[in-house]
Design an enzyme around this catalytic site. Sequence first.
Site, PDB file in Angstrom:
ATOM      1  N   HIS A  10       0.829  -1.225   0.000  1.00  0.00           N
ATOM      2  CA  HIS A  10       0.000   0.000   0.000  1.00  0.00           C
ATOM      3  C   HIS A  10       0.862   1.274   0.000  1.00  0.00           C
ATOM      4  O   HIS A  10       2.017   1.268   0.419  1.00  0.00           O
ATOM      5  CB  HIS A  10      -0.911   0.004   1.235  1.00  0.00           C
ATOM      6  CG  HIS A  10      -0.145  -0.015   2.531  1.00  0.00           C
ATOM      7  ND1 HIS A  10       0.411   1.108   3.092  1.00  0.00           N
ATOM      8  CD2 HIS A  10       0.210  -1.042   3.330  1.00  0.00           C
ATOM      9  CE1 HIS A  10       1.038   0.791   4.190  1.00  0.00           C
ATOM     10  NE2 HIS A  10       0.953  -0.523   4.359  1.00  0.00           N
ATOM     11  N   GLU A  14      -1.176   6.984   7.186  1.00  0.00           N
ATOM     12  CA  GLU A  14      -1.018   8.049   8.197  1.00  0.00           C
ATOM     13  C   GLU A  14      -0.088   7.596   9.320  1.00  0.00           C
ATOM     14  O   GLU A  14       0.667   8.397   9.867  1.00  0.00           O
ATOM     15  CB  GLU A  14      -2.398   8.415   8.756  1.00  0.00           C
ATOM     16  CG  GLU A  14      -3.202   9.255   7.772  1.00  0.00           C
ATOM     17  CD  GLU A  14      -4.692   9.258   8.044  1.00  0.00           C
ATOM     18  OE1 GLU A  14      -5.148   8.571   8.982  1.00  0.00           O
ATOM     19  OE2 GLU A  14      -5.397   9.948   7.282  1.00  0.00           O
ATOM     20  N   GLY A  23       0.365  -2.703  12.102  1.00  0.00           N
ATOM     21  CA  GLY A  23      -0.199  -4.058  12.161  1.00  0.00           C
ATOM     22  C   GLY A  23      -1.645  -4.096  11.695  1.00  0.00           C
ATOM     23  O   GLY A  23      -1.953  -3.700  10.579  1.00  0.00           O
ATOM     24  N   ARG A  61      -5.955   0.657   4.012  1.00  0.00           N
ATOM     25  CA  ARG A  61      -4.824   1.209   3.251  1.00  0.00           C
ATOM     26  C   ARG A  61      -4.510   0.352   2.020  1.00  0.00           C
ATOM     27  O   ARG A  61      -4.112   0.884   0.976  1.00  0.00           O
ATOM     28  CB  ARG A  61      -3.600   1.406   4.152  1.00  0.00           C
ATOM     29  CG  ARG A  61      -3.095   0.161   4.898  1.00  0.00           C
ATOM     30  CD  ARG A  61      -2.132   0.587   5.993  1.00  0.00           C
ATOM     31  NE  ARG A  61      -1.453  -0.481   6.714  1.00  0.00           N
ATOM     32  CZ  ARG A  61      -1.958  -1.165   7.739  1.00  0.00           C
ATOM     33  NH1 ARG A  61      -3.182  -0.924   8.165  1.00  0.00           N
ATOM     34  NH2 ARG A  61      -1.227  -2.076   8.376  1.00  0.00           N
ATOM     35  N   GLU A  88      -1.699  -7.200   7.257  1.00  0.00           N
ATOM     36  CA  GLU A  88      -0.343  -6.986   7.786  1.00  0.00           C
ATOM     37  C   GLU A  88      -0.101  -7.928   8.967  1.00  0.00           C
ATOM     38  O   GLU A  88      -1.056  -8.403   9.604  1.00  0.00           O
ATOM     39  CB  GLU A  88      -0.197  -5.512   8.216  1.00  0.00           C
ATOM     40  CG  GLU A  88       1.150  -5.120   8.811  1.00  0.00           C
ATOM     41  CD  GLU A  88       2.325  -5.423   7.881  1.00  0.00           C
ATOM     42  OE1 GLU A  88       2.558  -6.633   7.589  1.00  0.00           O
ATOM     43  OE2 GLU A  88       3.030  -4.485   7.473  1.00  0.00           O
ATOM     44  N   HIS A 158       0.566  -5.677   2.246  1.00  0.00           N
ATOM     45  CA  HIS A 158       1.333  -4.972   3.283  1.00  0.00           C
ATOM     46  C   HIS A 158       2.799  -5.403   3.306  1.00  0.00           C
ATOM     47  O   HIS A 158       3.129  -6.495   2.836  1.00  0.00           O
ATOM     48  CB  HIS A 158       0.700  -5.286   4.642  1.00  0.00           C
ATOM     49  CG  HIS A 158      -0.736  -4.912   4.692  1.00  0.00           C
ATOM     50  ND1 HIS A 158      -1.182  -3.700   5.162  1.00  0.00           N
ATOM     51  CD2 HIS A 158      -1.846  -5.583   4.274  1.00  0.00           C
ATOM     52  CE1 HIS A 158      -2.498  -3.630   5.049  1.00  0.00           C
ATOM     53  NE2 HIS A 158      -2.927  -4.764   4.518  1.00  0.00           N
TER      54      HIS A 158
HETATM   55  O1  LIG Z   1       2.652  -2.395  10.468  1.00  0.00           O
HETATM   56  C1  LIG Z   1       3.527  -1.518  10.329  1.00  0.00           C
HETATM   57  O2  LIG Z   1       3.923  -0.793  11.263  1.00  0.00           O
HETATM   58  C2  LIG Z   1       4.125  -1.285   8.973  1.00  0.00           C
HETATM   59  O3  LIG Z   1       3.186  -1.483   8.010  1.00  0.00           O
HETATM   60  C3  LIG Z   1       5.298  -2.182   8.694  1.00  0.00           C
HETATM   61  O4  LIG Z   1       6.129  -2.070   9.741  1.00  0.00           O
HETATM   62  P1  LIG Z   1       7.680  -2.536   9.752  1.00  0.00           P
HETATM   63  O5  LIG Z   1       8.439  -1.643   8.791  1.00  0.00           O
HETATM   64  O6  LIG Z   1       8.063  -2.340  11.181  1.00  0.00           O
HETATM   65  O7  LIG Z   1       7.718  -3.959   9.336  1.00  0.00           O
END
Ligand SMILES: O=C(O)[C@H](O)COP(=O)(O)O
Length: 206
Positions: A10, A14, A23, A61, A88, A158
């Site tokens: 995605h 924000e 997550g 997202r 995610e 994700h």
């Molecule tokens: O869920 C999250 O915070 C991001 O989409 C991915 O996080 P990361 O870069 O810590 O894997």
Amino acid sequence: MSRTLVLVRHGQSEWNLKNLFTGWRDPSLTEQGHAEAKAAGQRLKDAGLQFDIAYTSDLSRAQITCQHILDQLGQSDLQTIRNVALNERDYGDLSGLNKDDARAKWGEEQVHIWRRSYDVPPPGGESLRDTGARVWPYYLHTIQPHVLRGEKVLVAAHGNSLRALIMALEGLTSDEIIAQELNTGVPIVYELNADSTIASKKVLTA
Ligand SMILES: O=C(O)[C@H](O)COP(=O)(O)O
């Protein structure tokens, strides 16, 4: 026969912008994120791609990104399947925390292990292995059959659900996956062989 699978993370959310663990929380895209998603669609259009079916997660997202891409391709009404299996990685107790604050509290190394290791889950959340345990069967049973019968398939999801999928798809080791970072809104175009191995991979960067 072409067997095309496109994976795209995605556009900027924000919470990406605020540097928060996201997550399964459900923030929308930023202005930049909307633009990234549209640009991804434009790049796929420039590559001459049209899809037969699209898959996305249960989170806004990814769904919005998927729709922007299809709109750019003039395929706004394409059949699009949403499934929680593509969500995610669940960041558990880290969800909503600032990533720099987490580093200050638990240390750089521990946070890196939670974010990038294969089998160490964040507290109360999923490891990459746990994520793969739901993403890979869904891919194998539901998505891959479309690709293998010659349909062009889009998957908008994700960072970590796609890392888990890429790991299995490319046969990467748990060490190799650590270094894999997926940028927001950058389509990865795979061509598969009839036996489901990878014939080619192209990353459509700006
Ligand atoms: O869920 C999250 O915070 C991001 O989409 C991915 O996080 P990361 O870069 O810590 O894997």
